[in-house]
Design an enzyme around this catalytic site. Structure first.
Site, PDB file in Angstrom:
ATOM      1  N   ASP A  32       0.854  -1.184   0.000  1.00  0.00           N
ATOM      2  CA  ASP A  32       0.000   0.000   0.000  1.00  0.00           C
ATOM      3  C   ASP A  32       0.895   1.240   0.000  1.00  0.00           C
ATOM      4  OD1 ASP A  32      -3.216   0.549   1.020  1.00  0.00           O
ATOM      5  OD2 ASP A  32      -1.788   2.212   1.070  1.00  0.00           O
ATOM      6  N   ASN A  89     -12.950  -3.463   2.203  1.00  0.00           N
ATOM      7  CA  ASN A  89     -14.013  -2.467   2.288  1.00  0.00           C
ATOM      8  C   ASN A  89     -14.933  -2.588   1.074  1.00  0.00           C
ATOM      9  OD1 ASN A  89     -12.886  -1.273   4.650  1.00  0.00           O
ATOM     10  ND2 ASN A  89     -11.425  -0.142   3.386  1.00  0.00           N
ATOM     11  N   VAL A  98     -10.869   2.706  -3.979  1.00  0.00           N
ATOM     12  CA  VAL A  98     -10.455   2.157  -5.276  1.00  0.00           C
ATOM     13  C   VAL A  98     -11.421   1.024  -5.605  1.00  0.00           C
ATOM     14  CG1 VAL A  98      -8.627   1.042  -6.597  1.00  0.00           C
ATOM     15  CG2 VAL A  98      -8.034   2.769  -4.879  1.00  0.00           C
ATOM     16  N   HIS A 102      -9.841  -5.457  -3.351  1.00  0.00           N
ATOM     17  CA  HIS A 102      -8.501  -5.652  -2.817  1.00  0.00           C
ATOM     18  C   HIS A 102      -8.623  -6.040  -1.361  1.00  0.00           C
ATOM     19  CE1 HIS A 102      -9.695  -1.419  -2.690  1.00  0.00           C
ATOM     20  NE2 HIS A 102      -9.107  -1.353  -1.501  1.00  0.00           N
ATOM     21  N   HIS A 104      -6.851  -5.947   2.087  1.00  0.00           N
ATOM     22  CA  HIS A 104      -5.766  -5.319   2.852  1.00  0.00           C
ATOM     23  C   HIS A 104      -5.189  -6.380   3.797  1.00  0.00           C
ATOM     24  CE1 HIS A 104      -6.821  -0.924   2.198  1.00  0.00           C
ATOM     25  NE2 HIS A 104      -7.983  -1.468   1.907  1.00  0.00           N
TER      26      HIS A 104
HETATM   27  P1  AMP Z   1      -9.715   1.291   0.075  1.00  0.00           P
HETATM   28  O1  AMP Z   1      -9.860   2.593   0.814  1.00  0.00           O
HETATM   29  O2  AMP Z   1     -10.149   0.090   0.871  1.00  0.00           O
HETATM   30  O3  AMP Z   1     -10.371   1.352  -1.290  1.00  0.00           O
HETATM   31  O4  AMP Z   1      -8.160   1.074  -0.134  1.00  0.00           O
HETATM   32  C1  AMP Z   1      -7.454   1.653  -1.186  1.00  0.00           C
HETATM   33  C2  AMP Z   1      -6.007   1.611  -0.789  1.00  0.00           C
HETATM   34  O5  AMP Z   1      -5.225   1.779  -1.949  1.00  0.00           O
HETATM   35  C3  AMP Z   1      -5.589   2.701   0.203  1.00  0.00           C
HETATM   36  O6  AMP Z   1      -5.080   2.100   1.379  1.00  0.00           O
HETATM   37  C4  AMP Z   1      -4.540   3.493  -0.559  1.00  0.00           C
HETATM   38  O7  AMP Z   1      -3.478   3.929   0.264  1.00  0.00           O
HETATM   39  C5  AMP Z   1      -4.070   2.492  -1.594  1.00  0.00           C
HETATM   40  N1  AMP Z   1      -3.530   3.049  -2.827  1.00  0.00           N
HETATM   41  C6  AMP Z   1      -4.046   4.057  -3.571  1.00  0.00           C
HETATM   42  N2  AMP Z   1      -3.285   4.270  -4.658  1.00  0.00           N
HETATM   43  C7  AMP Z   1      -2.263   3.376  -4.595  1.00  0.00           C
HETATM   44  C8  AMP Z   1      -1.135   3.101  -5.418  1.00  0.00           C
HETATM   45  N3  AMP Z   1      -0.896   3.793  -6.554  1.00  0.00           N
HETATM   46  N4  AMP Z   1      -0.288   2.120  -5.035  1.00  0.00           N
HETATM   47  C9  AMP Z   1      -0.503   1.417  -3.900  1.00  0.00           C
HETATM   48  N5  AMP Z   1      -1.549   1.628  -3.090  1.00  0.00           N
HETATM   49  C10 AMP Z   1      -2.425   2.597  -3.429  1.00  0.00           C
END
Ligand code: AMP
Ligand code: ZN
Length: 105
Positions: A32, A89, A98, A102, A104
């Site tokens: 992340d 989430n 995003v 995914h 975590h």
């Molecule tokens: P969520 O809030 O559950 O959708 O998690 C999205 C996660 O993606 C967050 O923890 C961000 O820090 C992470 N994230 C966003 N952009 C990137 C990226 N380019 N590379 C790695 N992690 C990312």
């Protein structure tokens, strides 16, 4: 299926740089960019599934696979005995930012 405008599809296709720790035919795992714990890795399917709301029976294996990979990466990170947590989430109200599923770790 891949979505050309999706950030995580683009990471999986290596169009956007990421600290990738694992990839195979079905899954990619990478750090992340904004870690919330000493180990914070995201595990994604290559298949573009926007959220758990879009899950179908055909995704049964991939949902199992992301958890099996979480266990493997937890071992590699040396955190199995201390403990670890996985979170997925679903939807904006749950903090999903995003829209490509995914896990975590
Ligand atoms: P969520 O809030 O559950 O959708 O998690 C999205 C996660 O993606 C967050 O923890 C961000 O820090 C992470 N994230 C966003 N952009 C990137 C990226 N380019 N590379 C790695 N992690 C990312
Ligand atoms: Zn995607």
């Amino acid at each position: 299926m891949s979505d050309p405008s999706c950030l995580f599809c683009r990471i999986a296709r290596r169009e956007i740089p990421a600290k990738i720790v694992h990839e195979d035919d079905g899954l990619v795992a990478f750090w992340d960019v904004n870690p919330q714990a000493p180990t914070h890795i995201l595990i994604i399917p290559r298949d573009h599934i926007p959220s758990l709301n879009d899950l179908e029976p055909k995704h049964r294996d991939v949902i199992g696979d992301v958890h099996l990979l979480a266990r493997e990466l937890a071992r590699a990170e040396g955190i199995t005995s201390g403990g670890w947590r996985v979170v997925m989430n679903c939807g904006a109200d749950a903090g999903q930012t995003v829209f490509h599923i995914h896990l975590h770790l």
